[in-house]
Design a protein around this motif. Sequence first.
Motif, mmCIF file in Angstrom:
data_model
loop_
_atom_site.group_PDB
_atom_site.id
_atom_site.type_symbol
_atom_site.label_atom_id
_atom_site.label_comp_id
_atom_site.label_asym_id
_atom_site.label_seq_id
_atom_site.Cartn_x
_atom_site.Cartn_y
_atom_site.Cartn_z
ATOM 1 N N THR A 8 49.265 50.438 43.627
ATOM 2 C CA THR A 8 47.836 50.607 43.928
ATOM 3 C C THR A 8 47.473 51.751 44.146
ATOM 4 O O THR A 8 46.177 52.110 44.464
ATOM 5 C CB THR A 8 47.330 49.451 44.651
ATOM 6 O OG1 THR A 8 47.652 48.029 44.160
ATOM 7 C CG2 THR A 8 46.036 48.895 44.575
ATOM 8 N N ALA A 9 47.894 52.709 45.300
ATOM 9 C CA ALA A 9 47.405 54.154 45.974
ATOM 10 C C ALA A 9 47.536 54.983 45.083
ATOM 11 O O ALA A 9 46.433 55.723 45.333
ATOM 12 C CB ALA A 9 48.632 54.211 46.916
ATOM 13 N N MET A 11 46.862 54.905 41.986
ATOM 14 C CA MET A 11 46.403 54.182 41.315
ATOM 15 C C MET A 11 44.898 54.409 41.983
ATOM 16 O O MET A 11 43.698 55.812 41.204
ATOM 17 C CB MET A 11 45.485 52.824 40.553
ATOM 18 C CG MET A 11 46.526 52.707 39.138
ATOM 19 S SD MET A 11 46.645 50.344 39.243
ATOM 20 C CE MET A 11 45.069 50.957 38.728
ATOM 21 N N ILE A 12 44.475 54.518 43.025
ATOM 22 C CA ILE A 12 43.430 54.811 43.991
ATOM 23 C C ILE A 12 43.094 56.320 44.174
ATOM 24 O O ILE A 12 41.938 57.516 43.983
ATOM 25 C CB ILE A 12 43.573 54.059 45.320
ATOM 26 C CG1 ILE A 12 43.472 52.860 45.205
ATOM 27 C CG2 ILE A 12 42.534 55.149 46.231
ATOM 28 C CD1 ILE A 12 43.506 52.365 46.532
ATOM 29 N N VAL A 13 44.509 57.412 44.253
ATOM 30 C CA VAL A 13 44.748 58.440 43.811
ATOM 31 C C VAL A 13 43.856 58.658 42.471
ATOM 32 O O VAL A 13 42.897 60.307 42.773
ATOM 33 C CB VAL A 13 46.010 59.204 44.747
ATOM 34 C CG1 VAL A 13 45.979 60.527 44.546
ATOM 35 C CG2 VAL A 13 46.101 58.859 45.905
ATOM 36 N N LEU A 14 44.282 58.441 41.569
ATOM 37 C CA LEU A 14 43.921 59.042 40.484
ATOM 38 C C LEU A 14 42.734 58.220 40.333
ATOM 39 O O LEU A 14 41.542 59.570 38.915
ATOM 40 C CB LEU A 14 44.971 57.953 39.399
ATOM 41 C CG LEU A 14 46.260 58.773 39.123
ATOM 42 C CD1 LEU A 14 46.862 57.703 38.155
ATOM 43 C CD2 LEU A 14 46.309 60.399 39.052
ATOM 44 N N MET A 15 41.730 57.787 40.990
ATOM 45 C CA MET A 15 40.730 57.374 40.846
ATOM 46 C C MET A 15 39.285 58.395 41.224
ATOM 47 O O MET A 15 38.855 58.773 41.198
ATOM 48 C CB MET A 15 40.026 55.836 41.273
ATOM 49 C CG MET A 15 38.525 55.695 41.539
ATOM 50 S SD MET A 15 38.517 54.405 42.467
ATOM 51 C CE MET A 15 39.218 55.273 43.799
ATOM 52 N N VAL A 16 39.915 58.727 43.164
ATOM 53 C CA VAL A 16 39.844 59.459 43.285
ATOM 54 C C VAL A 16 39.501 60.945 43.253
ATOM 55 O O VAL A 16 38.571 61.699 42.870
ATOM 56 C CB VAL A 16 39.704 59.310 45.050
ATOM 57 C CG1 VAL A 16 39.358 60.790 46.272
ATOM 58 C CG2 VAL A 16 40.117 58.480 45.820
ATOM 59 N N GLU A 17 40.418 61.459 42.525
ATOM 60 C CA GLU A 17 40.656 62.694 41.994
ATOM 61 C C GLU A 17 39.733 62.456 40.136
ATOM 62 O O GLU A 17 39.028 64.129 40.041
ATOM 63 C CB GLU A 17 42.045 62.881 41.376
ATOM 64 C CG GLU A 17 42.868 63.583 42.843
ATOM 65 C CD GLU A 17 42.949 64.896 43.733
ATOM 66 O OE1 GLU A 17 42.047 65.308 42.830
ATOM 67 O OE2 GLU A 17 42.619 64.819 44.708
ATOM 68 N N GLU A 72 39.612 45.146 41.704
ATOM 69 C CA GLU A 72 41.164 44.997 42.916
ATOM 70 C C GLU A 72 39.835 45.369 44.125
ATOM 71 O O GLU A 72 39.864 44.391 45.046
ATOM 72 C CB GLU A 72 42.312 46.058 43.281
ATOM 73 C CG GLU A 72 43.103 46.284 41.997
ATOM 74 C CD GLU A 72 44.048 44.891 42.578
ATOM 75 O OE1 GLU A 72 44.304 44.746 43.485
ATOM 76 O OE2 GLU A 72 44.822 43.922 41.322
ATOM 77 N N PHE A 73 39.238 45.602 44.130
ATOM 78 C CA PHE A 73 38.447 46.444 45.370
ATOM 79 C C PHE A 73 37.190 44.942 45.891
ATOM 80 O O PHE A 73 37.077 44.699 46.777
ATOM 81 C CB PHE A 73 37.098 47.319 45.130
ATOM 82 C CG PHE A 73 37.970 48.645 44.625
ATOM 83 C CD1 PHE A 73 39.188 48.344 44.641
ATOM 84 C CD2 PHE A 73 37.238 49.947 45.558
ATOM 85 C CE1 PHE A 73 39.476 50.214 45.323
ATOM 86 C CE2 PHE A 73 37.868 51.041 45.591
ATOM 87 C CZ PHE A 73 39.030 51.062 45.731
ATOM 88 N N ARG A 74 36.937 44.177 44.065
ATOM 89 C CA ARG A 74 36.063 42.788 45.095
ATOM 90 C C ARG A 74 36.949 41.876 45.433
ATOM 91 O O ARG A 74 36.579 41.253 46.535
ATOM 92 C CB ARG A 74 35.104 42.722 43.438
ATOM 93 C CG ARG A 74 34.261 44.209 43.050
ATOM 94 C CD ARG A 74 33.378 42.945 42.042
ATOM 95 N NE ARG A 74 33.862 42.864 40.600
ATOM 96 C CZ ARG A 74 34.145 43.502 39.841
ATOM 97 N NH1 ARG A 74 33.136 44.648 40.040
ATOM 98 N NH2 ARG A 74 35.071 43.918 38.958
ATOM 99 N N GLU A 75 37.910 41.423 45.182
ATOM 100 C CA GLU A 75 38.746 40.837 45.260
ATOM 101 C C GLU A 75 39.792 40.606 46.268
ATOM 102 O O GLU A 75 40.109 39.879 46.895
ATOM 103 C CB GLU A 75 39.932 40.362 43.860
ATOM 104 C CG GLU A 75 38.452 39.456 43.532
ATOM 105 C CD GLU A 75 40.130 39.423 40.810
ATOM 106 O OE1 GLU A 75 41.216 39.498 42.018
ATOM 107 O OE2 GLU A 75 38.954 39.132 40.286
ATOM 108 N N GLY A 76 40.124 42.461 46.508
ATOM 109 C CA GLY A 76 40.861 42.470 47.810
ATOM 110 C C GLY A 76 42.628 43.509 47.088
ATOM 111 O O GLY A 76 43.326 43.316 47.012
ATOM 112 N N VAL A 77 42.339 44.450 47.964
ATOM 113 C CA VAL A 77 43.447 45.188 47.355
ATOM 114 C C VAL A 77 44.616 45.330 47.695
ATOM 115 O O VAL A 77 45.407 44.357 49.062
ATOM 116 C CB VAL A 77 43.209 47.221 47.679
ATOM 117 C CG1 VAL A 77 42.022 47.121 46.482
ATOM 118 C CG2 VAL A 77 42.670 47.476 49.037
ATOM 119 N N ALA A 78 45.556 45.073 47.196
ATOM 120 C CA ALA A 78 46.624 45.364 48.221
ATOM 121 C C ALA A 78 47.187 46.796 48.663
ATOM 122 O O ALA A 78 47.586 47.538 48.236
ATOM 123 C CB ALA A 78 48.441 45.386 46.770
ATOM 124 N N ALA A 79 47.549 46.605 49.649
ATOM 125 C CA ALA A 79 48.081 47.731 50.999
ATOM 126 C C ALA A 79 49.226 47.091 51.788
ATOM 127 O O ALA A 79 49.189 45.730 52.135
ATOM 128 C CB ALA A 79 46.173 48.015 51.649
#
Length: 209
Positions: A8-9, A11-17, A72-79
């Motif tokens: 998940t982390a 994917m979030i970095v790829l999203m932000v970039e 994931e953002f709506r349902e709760g991300v794995a962190a």
Amino acid sequence: MKLSAVETAAMIVLMVEGDEVLNSDLVKQHGIKLTPRHRKNLNDLKLVETRPHGRTMVHVLTDKGWARLADEFREGVAASPGATGGALRSLAFGVARFMGRTDHRLGDLFQPEPPAEGPEGPGGVEGRVRGAYTELAREPGGWVSLTDLRRQLSELPRDAVDDALRSLNRQPDVVMVPEDNQKALRAEDREAALVISDQHKHYLAIGAR
């Protein structure tokens, strides 16, 4: 299938970039180490596309990956547990609420930096590709073969044109497709093809269709 905190982390970095990210940069700049198992899982789920790049690899979020992150953002991300993980989950919920209020998508919030102007001209290589397409297309949105396009851009390095085409392929006004009749392909057409998600693309269209 549930994602791990590391997946998940990444994917979030790829999203932000909003663009391709070197595997080495994931480690050095973001402290995220994708093991072969993590990478295979993301690739098998079609959430992330990975390709070789010199001695390392590059990763990019697929359309399915963007959609999965929105869910994931709506349902709760794995962190990871702890304060950082809690803050990430809170931030993700906040982004989801914002998208719900404004009808925005994640892709509207996170976009790559516009290409800098360089020796290739305004817009860099992507600008050159768009310019070559405009010269070759009979009408806006008309199909242009990558064979003709590469011939038009023969002075540019193959890798630079490939990277520009992959970036353009993620933009809403761009479509790339394979040749339906594979037997009609010439050797030069096969050589000019661009491989995206294990599929050889032979034609490009930019603009309204």
